[in-house]
Write an enzyme that holds these catalytic residues in place. Structure first.
Site, short mmCIF file in Angstrom:
data_model
loop_
_atom_site.label_atom_id
_atom_site.label_comp_id
_atom_site.label_asym_id
_atom_site.label_seq_id
_atom_site.Cartn_x
_atom_site.Cartn_y
_atom_site.Cartn_z
N HIS A 38 4.27 7.55 25.66
CA HIS A 38 5.58 7.39 26.07
C HIS A 38 6.26 6.67 25.28
O HIS A 38 5.99 5.61 24.84
CB HIS A 38 5.43 6.67 27.43
CG HIS A 38 4.81 7.58 28.72
ND1 HIS A 38 4.53 6.78 30.06
CD2 HIS A 38 4.62 8.72 28.62
CE1 HIS A 38 3.95 7.88 30.54
NE2 HIS A 38 3.84 8.83 29.94
N ASP A 95 6.17 15.15 27.62
CA ASP A 95 7.40 14.53 26.82
C ASP A 95 8.66 14.91 27.36
O ASP A 95 9.33 15.03 26.43
CB ASP A 95 7.06 15.30 25.34
CG ASP A 95 5.71 15.06 24.71
OD1 ASP A 95 5.01 14.19 24.81
OD2 ASP A 95 4.96 16.39 24.56
N VAL A 99 21.54 11.69 28.44
CA VAL A 99 22.60 12.05 27.33
C VAL A 99 22.22 11.23 26.06
O VAL A 99 22.98 11.46 25.18
CB VAL A 99 23.83 12.07 27.69
CG1 VAL A 99 24.12 13.05 28.72
CG2 VAL A 99 24.19 10.67 28.12
N GLY A 100 21.07 10.83 25.90
CA GLY A 100 20.78 10.03 24.68
C GLY A 100 19.39 9.08 24.93
O GLY A 100 18.89 9.04 26.21
N THR A 122 4.74 12.05 19.86
CA THR A 122 4.39 10.66 19.91
C THR A 122 2.90 10.29 19.77
O THR A 122 2.74 9.26 18.78
CB THR A 122 4.51 9.96 21.25
OG1 THR A 122 5.78 10.62 21.95
CG2 THR A 122 4.99 8.62 21.08
P1 IMP Z 1 -6.16 17.09 25.89
O1 IMP Z 1 -5.51 16.36 26.92
O2 IMP Z 1 -6.29 15.93 24.63
O3 IMP Z 1 -7.29 17.60 26.16
O4 IMP Z 1 -5.18 18.36 25.44
C1 IMP Z 1 -4.94 19.44 26.26
C2 IMP Z 1 -3.64 19.78 25.97
O5 IMP Z 1 -2.66 19.19 26.61
C3 IMP Z 1 -3.09 20.08 24.51
O6 IMP Z 1 -2.19 21.22 24.56
C4 IMP Z 1 -2.25 18.89 24.26
O7 IMP Z 1 -1.44 18.99 23.20
C5 IMP Z 1 -1.66 18.84 25.79
N1 IMP Z 1 -1.23 17.38 26.14
C6 IMP Z 1 -2.04 16.38 26.46
N2 IMP Z 1 -1.13 15.51 26.63
C7 IMP Z 1 -0.11 15.69 26.54
C8 IMP Z 1 1.25 14.87 26.57
O8 IMP Z 1 1.37 13.56 27.00
N3 IMP Z 1 2.42 15.47 26.04
C9 IMP Z 1 2.21 17.06 25.61
N4 IMP Z 1 1.17 17.78 25.61
C10 IMP Z 1 -0.02 16.89 26.04
#
Ligand code: IMP
Length: 466
Positions: free
Chosen positions: A58, A27, A446-447, A331
């Site tokens: 995304h 993220d 910045v945004g 998201t």
């Molecule tokens: P999984 O990929 O669903 O097995 O989740 C494993 C870990 O990765 C968890 O802590 C999810 O929250 C984190 N995670 C997986 N994909 C993302 C992402 O795109 N952004 C943030 N966290 C993610």
């Protein structure tokens, strides 16, 4: 110990192919950066996803319209480039079709989408397995944000079936690939065997209400989805290497992020793929030496969703303010994100293993209004102070952050477009990040809008050594 330097490597630039990869826990705003890079027609001939699945999210804002993409590469919004889902991605075909239909309904041309026949399929039983495993782990009385040694808590997954799908890929015999969706007889016979096996596992794990999967029904549905996807299914390894041989340019778009990389992240609280740039080779068939530019995307602070250690996490008014200003809600799942100060120790390790040649700093505007800013530059561990990232999530959970404090800035900076127009303390903050990591910060967000970006012609800055 070897003579290895913790200074991130400065590789000679070979700008033909570029990678954009998150350096924290996801993220970081990769979508905006990819869209900004690929948004100019003719710059990239293909934008390629190489890892993860519908766990990624995304958000891209184009001309005021927000698009939330999960499986489809952000390049779909870039006119004239192919959007390729590489073999390293795990694809939930129901979700993919939903996403394609959603984009088409909003007037986006999706005819440039290509899907690898080698990508693995996330099946209905994978999602059930993901949820069930999480529930079983959650039943253990462990706080996932600070797991103690030797006890595993729930991972806090997105429950999109990612881990079980990758597990079946490695198990081999119980895997279904996209190409299998086009061979009804093979698909059915594989599913007869797989569903028999899965059903007995579900019965053992959940004897009161076991989920039962019907091979015939699943084979029929997957066959239908396969027919719908057929025109976009290709051998993407040949496609991408062919583009390379023709002198075309490729942008590799990372999903999830380096701290969630199954080998280099905060294991076991990670996702199940190589979410750093190290996943590009196996996830696309394009060898790593073809990539000259690696943009490591990093937030001006830290966030994390799900369980696992996060040394700089805050639980106070500062966290609430950052969460609100940064709109830090997932998201994919809508979960509020955990928030903390920037962790330069983790970031430097991530930049090293991802081979970052530059940093794209995002969300600096969110930090306006704090009297002071803190940056974690070392950890205090039971074994003493260290500037090295720790290879084990349980060890990391016991590390305390050691901070450097810098003056903050009170002015809003969302309208600033040049580095020299930023408040002095904001410039010093950016310079401290690059001097510690040893990689120049070339863009500063910045945004949320594509235009709210400061371009910078920076060279680095001496990197710190551990
Ligand atoms: P999984 O990929 O669903 O097995 O989740 C494993 C870990 O990765 C968890 O802590 C999810 O929250 C984190 N995670 C997986 N994909 C993302 C992402 O795109 N952004 C943030 N966290 C993610």
């Amino acid at each position: 110990m070897s003579q290895f330097s913790d200074q991130a490597p400065q590789r000679p630039p070979n700008p033909r192919h570029t990678a954009v990869v998150g350096l924290q826990w996801g993220d970081e705003g990769k979508g905006k950066l990819v869209d900004r890079l690929a948004g100019t027609p003719g710059v990239f001939d293909a934008v390629v996803r190489y890892n993860g699945g519908a766990n990624a999210g995304h958000s891209v804002v184009v001309e005021g319209v927000r698009y939330a993409l999960h499986l489809v590469p952000s390049g779909i919004l870039a006119p004239g480039s192919l959007a390729v889902i590489g073999n390293g991605v795990v694809v939930d075909p129901e979700r993919l079709i939903e996403e394609i239909d959603g984009l088409s309904a909003r007037g986006v041309d999706t005819s440039s989408l290509v899907l690898s026949s080698r990508a693995h399929v996330v099946m209905p039983y994978h999602k059930a397995e993901d949820g069930l495993r999480e529930e079983l782990l959650q039943a253990s009385p462990v706080d996932a944000s600070s797991p103690s040694k030797n006890v595993i808590a729930a991972i806090g997954t997105t429950r999109r079936g990612i881990g079980p799908a990758y597990a079946d890929k490695v198990q081999r015999a119980t895997a279904i690939r996209v190409g299998d969706m086009l061979r009804p007889e093979l698909l059915r016979s594989k599913l007869d065997m797989i569903c028999g096996l899965k059903n007995s596992v579900f019965r053992a794990l959940h004897p009161d209400e076991p989920e039962v999967f019907d091979a015939g029904a699943i084979a029929e549905r997957m066959g239908e989805l396969g027919r719908r996807l057929r025109p976009m299914i290709k051998d993407t390894a040949y496609l991408l290497n062919g583009l390379d041989q023709e002198g075309k340019t490729i942008l590799f778009e990372g999903a999830n992020a380096t701290m969630l990389d199954v080998d280099h992240g905060t294991f076991p609280y990670v996702t199940s793929s190589n979410a750093s740039s190290l996943g590009i080779g196996p996830g696309t068939g394009v060898p790593p030496q073809k990539i000259g530019r690696v943009i490591g995307v990093v937030k001006a602070y830290s966030t994390r969703v799900g369980g696992g250690p996060m040394p700089t996490e805050l639980h106070d008014a500062t966290a609430d303010r950052i969460r609100e200003r940064g709109r830090e809600f997932g998201t994919t799942t809508g979960r509020p994100r955990r928030v903390g100060w920037i962790d330069l120790v983790a970031l430097r390790y991530a930049a090293i293993v991802s081979g970052a040649t530059e940093l794209g700093l995002t969300l600096l505007d969110v930090l306006a209004g704090f009297d002071e800013l803190r940056l974690c530059t070392a950890y205090a561990t039971p074994e003493g102070r260290t500037e090295r990232f720790l290879p084990d999530g349980f060890e990391l959970a016991e590390a305390e952050p050691i901070y450097e404090t810098m003056p903050g800035f009170c002015e809003e900076i969302t309208g600033v477009r040049s580095f020299d127009d930023l408040p002095g303390p904001a410039c010093r903050y950016v310079e401290r990040i690059e001097s510690f990591v040893g990689v120049p910060v070339r863009t500063i967000g910045v945004g949320p809008d594509r235009e709210q970006t400061i371009e910078r012609d920076a060279t680095v800055a001496a990197g710190g050594l551990a």
